[in-house]
Design a protein around this motif. Structure first.
Motif, short mmCIF file in Angstrom:
data_model
loop_
_atom_site.label_atom_id
_atom_site.label_comp_id
_atom_site.label_asym_id
_atom_site.label_seq_id
_atom_site.Cartn_x
_atom_site.Cartn_y
_atom_site.Cartn_z
N GLY A 99 -1.46 1.16 4.16
CA GLY A 99 -2.73 1.34 2.85
C GLY A 99 -2.99 -0.32 2.47
N GLY A 100 -4.25 -0.23 1.87
CA GLY A 100 -4.56 -1.35 1.29
C GLY A 100 -3.60 -1.96 -0.05
N LYS A 101 -2.87 -0.96 -0.33
CA LYS A 101 -2.01 -1.64 -1.62
C LYS A 101 -0.85 -2.56 -1.08
CE LYS A 101 -1.81 1.90 -5.10
NZ LYS A 101 -1.07 3.12 -5.51
N VAL A 102 -0.45 -2.26 0.37
CA VAL A 102 0.70 -2.91 0.84
C VAL A 102 0.21 -4.49 0.84
CG1 VAL A 102 2.42 -2.94 2.73
CG2 VAL A 102 1.35 -0.81 1.76
N THR A 103 -0.85 -4.84 1.10
CA THR A 103 -1.30 -5.99 1.44
C THR A 103 -1.14 -7.02 -0.08
OG1 THR A 103 -2.88 -5.69 3.26
CG2 THR A 103 -3.10 -7.59 2.04
N MET A 104 -1.53 -6.13 -1.11
CA MET A 104 -1.69 -6.75 -2.45
C MET A 104 -0.05 -6.93 -2.79
SD MET A 104 -3.08 -4.12 -5.05
CE MET A 104 -4.31 -3.57 -4.06
N PHE A 105 0.67 -5.94 -2.68
CA PHE A 105 2.12 -6.03 -2.80
C PHE A 105 2.79 -7.18 -2.29
CE2 PHE A 105 6.33 -4.43 -1.73
CZ PHE A 105 6.91 -3.85 -3.15
N ALA A 174 -15.97 -3.74 -7.00
CA ALA A 174 -14.85 -3.68 -7.63
C ALA A 174 -14.63 -2.06 -8.18
CB ALA A 174 -14.91 -4.49 -8.81
N ASN A 175 -13.26 -1.98 -8.23
CA ASN A 175 -12.65 -0.86 -9.04
C ASN A 175 -12.21 -1.40 -10.26
OD1 ASN A 175 -11.32 1.49 -9.93
ND2 ASN A 175 -9.83 1.42 -8.20
N PRO A 176 -12.48 -0.66 -11.42
CA PRO A 176 -13.20 0.52 -11.78
C PRO A 176 -14.51 0.39 -12.30
CG PRO A 176 -12.26 -0.63 -13.81
CD PRO A 176 -12.19 -1.48 -12.49
N SER A 203 -8.58 -11.74 -1.52
CA SER A 203 -9.69 -11.04 -1.73
C SER A 203 -9.61 -9.68 -1.26
CB SER A 203 -10.72 -11.73 -0.77
OG SER A 203 -11.90 -11.13 -1.00
N ASP A 204 -9.73 -8.55 -2.28
CA ASP A 204 -9.58 -7.22 -1.98
C ASP A 204 -10.88 -6.76 -1.67
OD1 ASP A 204 -9.26 -4.40 -2.26
OD2 ASP A 204 -7.97 -4.53 -4.05
N GLU A 205 -11.30 -6.35 -0.50
CA GLU A 205 -12.62 -6.05 0.02
C GLU A 205 -12.56 -4.43 0.48
OE1 GLU A 205 -14.45 -9.04 2.30
OE2 GLU A 205 -13.58 -10.47 1.33
N ILE A 206 -11.56 -3.75 0.02
CA ILE A 206 -11.35 -2.43 0.24
C ILE A 206 -12.82 -1.47 0.09
CG2 ILE A 206 -10.61 -1.12 -1.92
CD1 ILE A 206 -8.51 -0.67 1.26
N TYR A 207 -13.53 -2.05 -0.69
CA TYR A 207 -14.89 -1.19 -0.89
C TYR A 207 -16.05 -1.97 -0.21
CZ TYR A 207 -12.51 1.45 -4.29
OH TYR A 207 -11.41 2.30 -4.86
N GLY A 208 -15.84 -2.80 0.74
CA GLY A 208 -16.68 -3.63 1.42
C GLY A 208 -17.93 -3.04 2.23
N ALA A 236 -8.66 1.72 5.84
CA ALA A 236 -9.61 2.80 6.33
C ALA A 236 -9.45 3.92 5.10
CB ALA A 236 -8.82 3.40 7.39
N SER A 237 -9.00 3.61 4.08
CA SER A 237 -8.97 4.67 2.95
C SER A 237 -10.21 5.06 2.68
CB SER A 237 -7.82 4.24 1.75
OG SER A 237 -6.65 3.87 2.40
N LYS A 238 -10.92 4.16 2.11
CA LYS A 238 -12.18 4.61 1.48
C LYS A 238 -13.41 4.67 2.61
CE LYS A 238 -9.89 3.41 -2.21
NZ LYS A 238 -9.26 4.33 -3.13
N THR A 239 -13.29 3.33 3.40
CA THR A 239 -14.67 3.63 4.45
C THR A 239 -14.51 4.69 5.19
OG1 THR A 239 -14.29 1.12 4.41
CG2 THR A 239 -15.46 2.14 6.33
N TRP A 245 -3.91 9.02 5.34
CA TRP A 245 -3.34 8.60 6.47
C TRP A 245 -2.43 7.49 6.36
CZ3 TRP A 245 -4.99 10.47 11.49
CH2 TRP A 245 -6.06 11.37 11.55
N ARG A 246 -2.62 6.67 5.36
CA ARG A 246 -2.18 5.35 5.01
C ARG A 246 -2.54 4.46 6.05
NH1 ARG A 246 -3.11 5.10 1.17
NH2 ARG A 246 -1.74 3.51 0.33
N LEU A 247 -3.58 3.85 6.08
CA LEU A 247 -3.77 2.81 6.97
C LEU A 247 -4.57 1.65 6.35
CD1 LEU A 247 -3.89 1.70 9.91
CD2 LEU A 247 -5.97 3.20 10.18
C1 LIG Z 1 -9.56 -2.11 -5.41
C2 LIG Z 1 -8.41 -1.24 -4.56
N1 LIG Z 1 -7.83 -1.91 -3.63
C3 LIG Z 1 -6.94 -1.43 -3.03
C4 LIG Z 1 -6.81 -0.02 -3.21
C5 LIG Z 1 -5.72 0.85 -2.31
O1 LIG Z 1 -5.97 1.55 -1.31
P1 LIG Z 1 -5.05 2.26 -0.55
O2 LIG Z 1 -5.02 3.71 -1.14
O3 LIG Z 1 -5.38 1.99 1.08
O4 LIG Z 1 -3.54 1.73 -0.64
C6 LIG Z 1 -7.59 0.75 -3.99
C7 LIG Z 1 -7.35 2.26 -4.04
O5 LIG Z 1 -7.93 2.86 -5.26
C8 LIG Z 1 -8.39 0.06 -4.71
O6 LIG Z 1 -9.26 0.88 -5.83
#
Ligand SMILES: Cc1ncc(COP(=O)(O)O)c(C=O)c1O
Length: 393
Positions: A99-105, A174-176, A203-208, A236-239, A245-247
């Motif tokens: 998941g994307g979160k793990v990279t920021m962690f 960006a979120n939110p 650089s968090d590009e999860i919504y790229g 892969a979460s959003k795209t 799935w956690r990827l």
């Molecule tokens: C800006 C941002 N980065 C990362 C994530 C984390 O995504 P993931 O579910 O792949 O861990 C989210 C999920 O909402 C998000 O909004």
């Protein structure tokens, strides 16, 4: 008496999950709830990706994989980056994570310690600040302003850098807020960063893949001058509508890669093998499923923005990316979190109060339009009826 580490007194949460739980509990009592709170696509994962995951399990992919991820998936990520951003990345710089979160962690753990400062967007994804505080580092919010279309300001960001700054987190789209930072602003940021060579960038590009109005996504990977200190976060979460799935995947500069690999070995060992094979199918397969989802989000974006702007005392800047709207509700007289709570309890609409994304989120709500047009229309009608009769607490 058990005594856990004091750092756990500083770790935060993601309130969207609490809202999801509350909305679920109300629905279980028979209440009709429209949920615009949660940030995940309402589409199922495209069938060819699901089939690839099932096939991997049938083919016996049941064991550990390398901690950094399967070579075919790391190669597929490198191809995806080449295709989307026109940038050459070695598969050896790519790490597969749950998941994307793990990279920021990982990135925040690497740079956070008492005395260090980490810059992050506010309003922004709540886990940035939570993790910064967990490490004992000082969180330094970079205000994200409505007047700036919810893009970050290079000048304002650079002005917050001190000799203690170790990491700068940026997030576009960006979120939110749904804000997309224009290329000129990113250019200016990168130019300014030349004067701060000791600052790493996440650089968090999860919504790229989710930008609208013909605006192309600008990846920070496209700037060779900061590649030696850039951590790129995607997944892969959003795209691909694969949140469960956690990827995720990241690209690391060489000096940081081994530290990230060790964190993987010390925590999750590897992403589950079937999910990784599904990821190969997602990245190497047809991309029209992504285009179809983004087109549908775009259609709903119009619906939600027009609907919000038609409500009394509510105004909404048109979001240019992701699948969130961030309307300004100051003129309603409500505090944002009180309004979000009352909308859920009394109007049956789940949204998130802006302050859940940082102090600069006061006065705003976050609505996710990853929901059907019908539900969005119902939610807007309910919010309209609520605001017409209910005075602020
Ligand atoms: C800006 C941002 N980065 C990362 C994530 C984390 O995504 P993931 O579910 O792949 O861990 C989210 C999920 O909402 C998000 O909004």
């Amino acid at each position: 008496m058990l005594q856990i580490a004091p750092s756990f007194g500083r770790i935060g949460e993601e309130n969207a999950f609490a809202v999801l739980a509350r909305a679920g509990a109300l629905a279980a009592q028979g209440r009709d709830i429209v949920n615009l709170g949660i940030g995940q696509p309402d589409f199922p994962t495209p069938p060819h990706i699901v089939e690839a995951g099932i096939k991997a399990l049938r083919d016996g992919h049941h064991g550990y994989t390398p901690a950094i991820g399967l070579p075919p998936l790391r190669e597929a990520v490198a191809r995806d980056i080449q295709r989307r951003h026109g940038v050459e990345v070695s598969p050896d710089a790519v790490m597969i994570v749950p998941g994307g979160k793990v990279t920021m962690f990982m990135a925040i753990l690497m740079f956070g310690e008492p005395g260090a400062e980490i810059l992050y967007p506010d309003p922004g994804f709540p886990i940035y600040r939570s993790m910064i505080e967990f490490t004992g580092a000082t969180p330094v919010p970079v205000p994200i302003r409505e007047a700036n279309g919810f893009a970050f300001s290079a000048q304002e960001t650079l002005a917050l850098i001190t000799e203690r700054t170790r990491l700068l987190i940026v997030n576009s789209p960006a979120n939110p807020t749904g804000g997309v930072t224009p290329k000129a602003e990113i250019d200016a940021l990168v130019t300014g960063l030349a004067g701060h060579p000791g600052v790493a960038v996440l650089s968090d590009e999860i919504y790229g893949t989710m930008t609208y109005d013909g605006q192309a996504h600008v990846s920070l990977l496209a700037y060779p001058e900061i590649r030696d200190r850039l951590i790129y976060l995607d997944g892969a979460s959003k795209t691909y509508a694969m949140t469960g799935w956690r990827l995720g995947w990241s690209v690391w500069p060489k000096p940081l890669y081994d530290a990230a690999r060790k964190l993987a070995v010390n925590s999750f060992s590897c992403v589950n093998a079937a999910t990784q094979w599904a990821g190969v199918a997602a990245l190497d397969g047809p991309q029209d499923c992504v285009a179809a989802m983004v087109a549908e989000f775009d259609r709903r974006r119009g619906l939600v923005v027009d609907g919000l702007n038609a409500l009394p005392n509510v105004s909404c800047v048109t979001p240019r990316g992701a699948f969130y709207a961030f309307p300004n509700v100051v003129r309603t007289g409500w505090k944002a979190k009180a309004l979000a709570a009352a909308l859920l309890d009394e109007a049956g609409v789940a949204v998130i109060g802006g302050p859940d994304f940082g102090v600069h989120g006061e006065g705003y709500l976050r609505l996710s339009y990853a929901n059907s047009a019908e539900n969005i229309t119902r939610a807007l009608e309910r919010i309209g009826r609520f605001l017409a009769v209910r005075r602020p607490d």
